[in-house]
Enzyme design. Sequence first.
Site, PDB file in Angstrom:
ATOM      1  N   GLY A 491       0.829  -1.199   0.000  1.00 13.48           N
ATOM      2  CA  GLY A 491       0.000   0.000   0.000  1.00 13.48           C
ATOM      3  C   GLY A 491       0.862   1.246   0.000  1.00 13.48           C
ATOM      4  O   GLY A 491       2.094   1.188   0.125  1.00 13.48           O
ATOM      5  N   GLY A 493       0.489   5.829   0.784  1.00 11.65           N
ATOM      6  CA  GLY A 493      -0.339   6.948   1.235  1.00 11.65           C
ATOM      7  C   GLY A 493       0.481   8.219   1.259  1.00 11.65           C
ATOM      8  O   GLY A 493       1.611   8.268   0.752  1.00 11.65           O
ATOM      9  N   GLY A 494      -0.087   9.267   1.845  1.00 11.23           N
ATOM     10  CA  GLY A 494       0.604  10.535   1.905  1.00 11.23           C
ATOM     11  C   GLY A 494       1.900  10.456   2.704  1.00 11.23           C
ATOM     12  O   GLY A 494       2.843  11.199   2.450  1.00 11.23           O
ATOM     13  N   PHE A 495       1.960   9.557   3.694  1.00 11.56           N
ATOM     14  CA  PHE A 495       3.152   9.445   4.534  1.00 11.56           C
ATOM     15  C   PHE A 495       4.263   8.704   3.803  1.00 11.56           C
ATOM     16  O   PHE A 495       5.435   9.058   3.919  1.00 11.56           O
ATOM     17  CB  PHE A 495       2.789   8.715   5.829  1.00 11.56           C
ATOM     18  CG  PHE A 495       3.930   8.595   6.803  1.00 11.56           C
ATOM     19  CD1 PHE A 495       4.256   9.648   7.629  1.00 11.56           C
ATOM     20  CD2 PHE A 495       4.674   7.436   6.888  1.00 11.56           C
ATOM     21  CE1 PHE A 495       5.307   9.544   8.534  1.00 11.56           C
ATOM     22  CE2 PHE A 495       5.724   7.321   7.775  1.00 11.56           C
ATOM     23  CZ  PHE A 495       6.040   8.384   8.601  1.00 11.56           C
ATOM     24  N   GLY A 496       3.935   7.666   3.041  1.00  7.64           N
ATOM     25  CA  GLY A 496       4.946   6.880   2.350  1.00  7.64           C
ATOM     26  C   GLY A 496       4.425   5.520   1.954  1.00  7.64           C
ATOM     27  O   GLY A 496       3.216   5.278   1.926  1.00  7.64           O
ATOM     28  N   MET A 497       5.354   4.609   1.661  1.00  3.04           N
ATOM     29  CA  MET A 497       4.992   3.266   1.220  1.00  3.04           C
ATOM     30  C   MET A 497       4.829   2.343   2.425  1.00  3.04           C
ATOM     31  O   MET A 497       5.454   2.524   3.461  1.00  3.04           O
ATOM     32  CB  MET A 497       6.074   2.700   0.288  1.00  3.04           C
ATOM     33  CG  MET A 497       6.399   3.596  -0.886  1.00  3.04           C
ATOM     34  SD  MET A 497       4.986   3.969  -1.925  1.00  3.04           S
ATOM     35  CE  MET A 497       4.643   2.368  -2.614  1.00  3.04           C
ATOM     36  N   VAL A 498       3.977   1.321   2.254  1.00  6.37           N
ATOM     37  CA  VAL A 498       3.752   0.323   3.298  1.00  6.37           C
ATOM     38  C   VAL A 498       4.228  -1.031   2.768  1.00  6.37           C
ATOM     39  O   VAL A 498       3.827  -1.455   1.675  1.00  6.37           O
ATOM     40  CB  VAL A 498       2.265   0.236   3.686  1.00  6.37           C
ATOM     41  CG1 VAL A 498       2.078  -0.785   4.810  1.00  6.37           C
ATOM     42  CG2 VAL A 498       1.758   1.605   4.127  1.00  6.37           C
ATOM     43  N   LYS A 512       5.360   0.932   7.632  1.00  5.22           N
ATOM     44  CA  LYS A 512       5.042   2.168   6.913  1.00  5.22           C
ATOM     45  C   LYS A 512       6.253   3.091   6.986  1.00  5.22           C
ATOM     46  O   LYS A 512       6.596   3.595   8.050  1.00  5.22           O
ATOM     47  CB  LYS A 512       3.798   2.833   7.506  1.00  5.22           C
ATOM     48  CG  LYS A 512       3.348   4.056   6.730  1.00  5.22           C
ATOM     49  CD  LYS A 512       1.898   4.432   7.006  1.00  5.22           C
ATOM     50  CE  LYS A 512       1.686   4.977   8.386  1.00  5.22           C
ATOM     51  NZ  LYS A 512       0.318   5.528   8.568  1.00  5.22           N
ATOM     52  N   ASP A 608     -10.167  11.120  10.840  1.00  4.80           N
ATOM     53  CA  ASP A 608     -10.020  10.658   9.455  1.00  4.80           C
ATOM     54  C   ASP A 608     -10.634   9.272   9.282  1.00  4.80           C
ATOM     55  O   ASP A 608     -10.015   8.364   8.707  1.00  4.80           O
ATOM     56  CB  ASP A 608      -8.543  10.643   9.057  1.00  4.80           C
ATOM     57  CG  ASP A 608      -8.353  10.661   7.546  1.00  4.80           C
ATOM     58  OD1 ASP A 608      -9.313  11.004   6.840  1.00  4.80           O
ATOM     59  OD2 ASP A 608      -7.255  10.329   7.065  1.00  4.80           O
TER      60      ASP A 608
END
Length: 820
Positions: A491, A493-498, A512, A608
């Site tokens: 996955g 997201g805005g924070f980075g890759m998982v 993450k 969220d």
Amino acid sequence: METKNLHFLSLTLLSLLHFSASFTPLDNYLLNCGSLSNTSLFNRVFAGDSYKPGSGSISLTNQNPPPNSPALYHTARVFTRISSYSFGIKKYGTHMVRFHFSPFVAQGFDLKAANFSVSVDRLVLLTDLHVRDNVLREYIMKIDTNVLEIVFTPLDNSGFAYVSAIEVFSAPEDLIVDYGAKLVSADVVEYKNLSSQVLETIYRINVGGSKLTPFNDTLWRDWVPDVDYLVLKSAAKRASTSNIPNYQRGGATREIAPDNVYMTAQEMNRDKAITDARFNITWEFPVGSNSGHLVRLHFCDIVSPALNLLYFNIYINGYAAYRDVDLSVLATNELASPLYIDFVVDSDVSGVIQISVGPSDLSSSVRMNAILNGAEIMRMVNVSHLQTEAVSKKKSIWILVGTVVGGFVILCFAIVAFLLALKRRKKKLKPAPAESVGWTPLRIYGGSSHSRMSERTALASPGPNGYHFLKIPFAELQLATNNFDKNLIVGSGGFGMVYKGVLRDNTKVAVKRGVPGSRQGLPEFQTEITVLSQIRHQHLVSLVGYCEEQSEMILVYEYMEKGPLKKHLYGSGLPTLSWKQRLEICIGSARGLHYLHTGFAQGIIHRDIKSTNILLDENYVPKVADFGLSRSGPCLNETHVSTGVKGSFGYLDPEYFRRQQLTDKSDVYSFGVVLFEVLCARPAVDPLVDREQVNLGEWAMQWQKKGMLEKIIDPHLVGQIKPGSLKKFGETAEKCLAEYGADRPTIGDVLWNLEYALQLQESRPRREVHEDGDINELPTNTIVPGDPATNARTEEGDGNGSLEINTSQVFSQLMTNDGR
């Protein structure tokens, strides 16, 4: 090193091109390497080069060239040792330097096996270069020397380097300027001294148009169509004009981009009667990770009938790079006048740059639109400087001196630290008994499965020892993820890759990883650790640990096998969830959220809640995740927390958005949207459906109020849901989406109603009339707890005239004082 100085006459054949006012570079060297004869490409003459025998170079000719391949690629100059070309520079300033490579086999040389580096003006631009196909590498750089030297250095065991053709020519003075570029990050600021950067061209995109060859460009550039980079092709619609652009006002010239780039565009596709829909057009470009890039976007308003009608926003990598763009103002009140905007942006760990344009808040519903005409992406080369032998020796001496001095200082610090540690150990107090500890310490992997209620604020600061018991070494995470193997990405997201990982004790984890070296997302990183290190609940994702070594920000969670709830509702082709499964997932999620809201003195507001932040384990047990935006709730004497608006579009509480006053009822609103998402199996916002259906919450509420909710449910659920269960579920979602927070139920009430809806679904029907006149299907031989919607309770007598509420079968989660 053997150097052959080449002084070629500048070639001025641009008159063959069909431009009325062509650019003529003062420095203009076009070199056909490995040949003594001239050849042409796109009406430009490349002169043959020359190296005397024994100079460590060999001229190669491809005896079997591919059909229709340019003659320029039929020869190559091979270097068996460090060799160079030198070019006399007449005009200082920005130049374009291009290298052509065309690998073939000749005279025992397989050019595909070459491994070499290329430096220009003592800057290493290419290293470990392996060319497998015809390649053009272009650089834009400032040259301030009289002689430009290009050096080819064979590397490793290949033993040789090569090149097919070289171009060095002056660029227009305004091609790269030092002012006006915007540095895109959490805060957009001006980026200065852009012209001092060495830029490598990665993409040139003719948005909405066809491929352009050097015939169509005064600087002999290729522009490719954008269709392969559009994320959602149906969101965009091509626009074009036959009118030649007006270059008088906008600031762009034909050297910035050719006419054809500004005569085509992509605009929002609003043909499906979604006049009021707000959506973006998005392009994604793979660029490699962790590099700075210049993103140049080209605009020309060819879609508006008049001035000041088009307002839109530009987003890059999720950041709002430029809001409320008004091309009329930027082009000094001239319609269809070309202009460009420069942005400097870092690529993240995903190695992708995402560019979006979408409508501004200033857009009217009638004229809502956004456009893009062209895009260029250039990598800021992280150049390494070549050193002379003297400089290297001098540097080595200083390194030796620094090492000795540094080692002595470190030894002194170590001795002092050891003495202080001994002193502190003698004075150390007796540890408090376990009962007095607010939370049971977590094991480094997995943590404790039990915790005690803390009376302090859920988002309290860490103690003097921080959260060291949660720290995981970076080397351990490298091992767990096979050095962050891209094949293990589950996955992003805005924070980075998982990444999926396995720790040494065989615990499966989700890792993450934030962008290495970046501080973007630091507040969310710290909040996540603070919240999750203090809570444990079967319906909240557990934090296994974290890492902040080597400028890394990494969070490690328990691994959720089935991934986000959203994937199981639509868009991924996974097996359909039954209605019972969906109810149980909603119930579990509500339990986790209820614990957040009630398990602390002030409670925690998630901020969220959405289907992507509800994860499922291998048994489809739901757990609420992603606490990066979480906040402590209001104190006992307060009604709300005043804070900036955070959340996700489509799930955001309208009252919170208007007043910037956050309460736990904001989570309830978001959860109501999730309930409709679960029932209807469609996104919270879908810009490609009819206008009235774009916002799921609003659309579903219309059908709910008409008493016809069954008309819009997931087709896979038709015939599965009992009417009583659907009615109760719809009423619950409707109350969650009340306009004002005071009119919404608590998440505890929502949980109660969802449990009730599940009982109505699982029971055999029995008709019973309630006090309010409604007839519901009720379970046989089952005691139904009070329904908050009707305030009716079913009670049993003990035979002696006393009554007691039967709570043995339901809602044990709510009966404990700590809210579990």
